[in-house]
Design a protein around this motif. Structure first.
Motif, short mmCIF file in Angstrom:
data_model
loop_
_atom_site.label_atom_id
_atom_site.label_comp_id
_atom_site.label_asym_id
_atom_site.label_seq_id
_atom_site.Cartn_x
_atom_site.Cartn_y
_atom_site.Cartn_z
N SER A 214 76.81 -43.58 46.01
CA SER A 214 76.44 -43.39 44.54
C SER A 214 76.52 -44.93 43.59
N ASP A 215 75.72 -45.13 42.75
CA ASP A 215 75.92 -46.31 41.96
C ASP A 215 76.66 -45.58 40.55
N THR A 216 77.79 -45.91 40.61
CA THR A 216 78.61 -45.30 39.42
C THR A 216 78.45 -45.90 38.01
N ASN A 217 77.77 -46.91 38.01
CA ASN A 217 77.52 -47.44 36.81
C ASN A 217 76.26 -46.59 36.20
N THR A 218 75.50 -46.05 36.83
CA THR A 218 74.41 -45.07 36.32
C THR A 218 75.06 -43.92 35.66
N ARG A 219 74.63 -43.54 34.34
CA ARG A 219 75.25 -42.74 33.75
C ARG A 219 74.96 -41.17 34.43
N PRO A 220 76.06 -40.32 34.34
CA PRO A 220 75.85 -38.99 35.38
C PRO A 220 74.70 -38.35 34.49
N ALA A 221 74.08 -37.50 35.48
CA ALA A 221 72.93 -36.60 35.16
C ALA A 221 73.54 -35.11 35.48
N THR A 222 72.61 -34.19 34.53
CA THR A 222 73.11 -32.79 35.13
C THR A 222 71.62 -32.33 35.54
N ALA A 223 71.70 -31.27 36.35
CA ALA A 223 70.38 -30.68 36.78
C ALA A 223 70.71 -29.07 36.95
N VAL A 224 69.65 -28.35 36.21
CA VAL A 224 70.02 -26.90 36.00
C VAL A 224 69.13 -26.02 36.93
N VAL A 225 69.35 -24.84 37.57
CA VAL A 225 68.63 -23.91 38.01
C VAL A 225 68.61 -22.76 37.22
N LEU A 226 67.60 -22.49 36.52
CA LEU A 226 67.52 -21.60 35.75
C LEU A 226 66.70 -20.50 36.32
N PHE A 227 67.39 -19.22 36.23
CA PHE A 227 66.81 -17.99 36.67
C PHE A 227 66.31 -17.15 35.67
N THR A 228 65.50 -16.21 36.12
CA THR A 228 65.23 -15.20 35.03
C THR A 228 64.76 -13.90 36.12
N MET A 229 64.56 -12.74 35.46
CA MET A 229 64.18 -11.64 36.41
C MET A 229 62.60 -11.10 35.69
N ASP A 230 61.77 -11.32 36.51
CA ASP A 230 60.40 -10.76 36.01
C ASP A 230 59.63 -10.54 37.28
N ARG A 231 59.88 -9.01 37.49
CA ARG A 231 59.18 -8.73 38.85
C ARG A 231 59.78 -9.37 39.82
N GLY A 232 61.11 -9.41 39.95
CA GLY A 232 61.71 -10.14 41.05
C GLY A 232 62.46 -11.38 40.24
N LEU A 233 63.31 -12.22 40.93
CA LEU A 233 64.09 -13.20 40.49
C LEU A 233 63.04 -14.45 40.70
N LYS A 234 63.04 -15.18 39.61
CA LYS A 234 62.01 -16.49 39.48
C LYS A 234 63.07 -17.51 39.03
N VAL A 235 62.67 -18.75 39.48
CA VAL A 235 63.26 -20.08 39.25
C VAL A 235 62.22 -20.90 38.31
N LEU A 236 63.00 -21.49 37.50
CA LEU A 236 61.99 -22.40 36.61
C LEU A 236 61.90 -24.02 37.07
N LEU A 237 60.80 -24.38 37.36
CA LEU A 237 60.37 -25.78 37.83
C LEU A 237 59.87 -26.40 36.79
N VAL A 238 59.94 -27.83 36.71
CA VAL A 238 59.05 -28.63 35.77
C VAL A 238 58.46 -29.86 36.53
N GLY A 239 57.62 -30.35 35.63
CA GLY A 239 56.86 -31.58 36.43
C GLY A 239 55.54 -31.43 36.84
N GLY A 240 54.81 -30.26 36.78
CA GLY A 240 53.28 -30.13 36.97
C GLY A 240 52.77 -30.53 38.38
N SER A 241 52.55 -31.85 38.51
CA SER A 241 52.23 -32.23 39.74
C SER A 241 53.23 -32.20 41.05
N ARG A 242 54.46 -32.86 40.45
CA ARG A 242 55.53 -32.88 41.59
C ARG A 242 56.58 -32.10 40.65
#
Lengths: 212, 212
Positions: free
Chosen positions: A2-30
DNA sequence: GCAAAAGTGTTTACGTTACACCCATGG
DNA sequence: CCATGGGTGTAACGTAAACACTTTTGC
């Protein structure tokens, strides 16, 4: 490493329930998890919330820290540490995603960048485990709900059918549910009784004390 | 609020078993947990290990991440994020502490700086919980051990006496223990049989799958 | 009156608890 | 021979699991 001079980041797994468990992804192509660096003067939880504010209408969202990764453990090289969270929101509190974000069922999510898949798996495991001994399932439901709705949430997360009578007996004897007196009419069949949580504002332990 | 330009630090709650559960504190006059900033190119786990290397002789020590705090949640203002760990070591692998560090029973530990007490509590809770469904207790014992020794570890951590027969039945039927065939003579009474873990190199789940 | 989901008890199997005595050894 | 901790079985209890039919409504 790890490069500890880079500032820390957060990442979130957001779930909802819509005819089954769903997870939110972003980015469009990737596609990837909502994530980004912590800003000056911002708490970790606030940063995690900010990552999903465009997807969730209300701000009172259930958010829990998962694990903190460095580049080495995530499989990505470099780029500092990532404090990961998972979040739960009922369908009626999430906005319709723009074309840059989408809900995916866990089964048919696209390939994710290094580490992100592991974070999703970790979140799914945690959610499944907490289902068994907490009232976490209610984070997917409105304040008032029927027992059938609640059972559907349990079945979607645990991915196994549950016995209706045993389910109801277990939940009703757990002392967390209160009958509201209201009913919901819904189609040409007997209406269902409505329930609410006795303590709606906390995710309580069902059995005995469990660690943070 | 956290200052995200400060580099992240780790703090470690190191436990050992020496006539009861003990935790390592450092600092001489103002006792606190072993902690310090992550160095460039150092992984989080490596940093945490480094915090306790002067107290632990061997390097194969059980180390598990606890939680990541920012200034706001820790109660300290400012000073970046702290990734906390807890660590377990058997008595025969820990060195005699210098005059700058000491082992304390949880009950009579001195007052700790803001946040450190909370981290210790968090570690204790996690340890107690994992005792019930993993083989974590063995991290306090040598490779070969008697059932009485193992029971003593369980009783020290859970702080309640256990029934000898039920304890032995439960452990022996769990399929994690193997009789070595050896015995230990120890005083003027019947010698005790020695056991070892079937898979000594992992902390296995006793019941069913549990999250990371 | 019929289709469709809500609601309700009992029996069985299993795991957990409580509990008291004999065994092997050293001195 | 006796003091000391090591080692063993069984019965009672409570929890979890399996299982099928009646009730209420809308059309």
């Amino acid at each position: 490493m790890s490069d500890t001079n880079t500032r820390p980041a957060t990442a979130v797994v957001l779930f909802t329930m819509d005819r089954g468990l769903k997870v939110l992804l972003v980015g469009g192509s990737r596609w990837h998890l909502p994530c980004g660096p912590v800003e000056d003067g911002e708490s970790l939880a606030a940063c995690a919330k900010r990552m999903v504010t465009n997807a969730v209408r209300h701000s009172e969202i259930y958010l829990e820290q998962l694990y903190t990764f460095d580049g080495a453990t995530l499989g990505t090289q470099g780029t500092g540490i990532v404090v990961t969270y998972y979040a739960l929101a009922p369908l009626d509190k999430v906005g319709i995603p723009d074309r840059d974000s989408r809900w995916f069922a866990l089964a048919d999510a696209p390939a994710l960048p290094d580490g992100h898949q592991r974070i999703v798996d970790c979140a799914g495991d945690r959610l499944t485990a907490k289902l068994a001994y907490t009232t976490i399932a209610h984070q997917f439901l409105p304040d008032q709900f029927t027992l059938a709705e609640l059972q559907a949430v349990y079945e979607a997360i645990s991915q196994q059918p549950l016995d209706k009578r045993n389910f109801r007996r277990r939940l009703q004897s757990s002392d967390h549910l209160v009958e509201t007196g209201g009913i919901r009419r819904d189609g040409r069949h007997r209406p269902a009784r409505l329930y609410r949580l006795r303590q709606p504002d906390q995710v309580a332990a069902l059995r005995q004390g469990n660690p943070k």
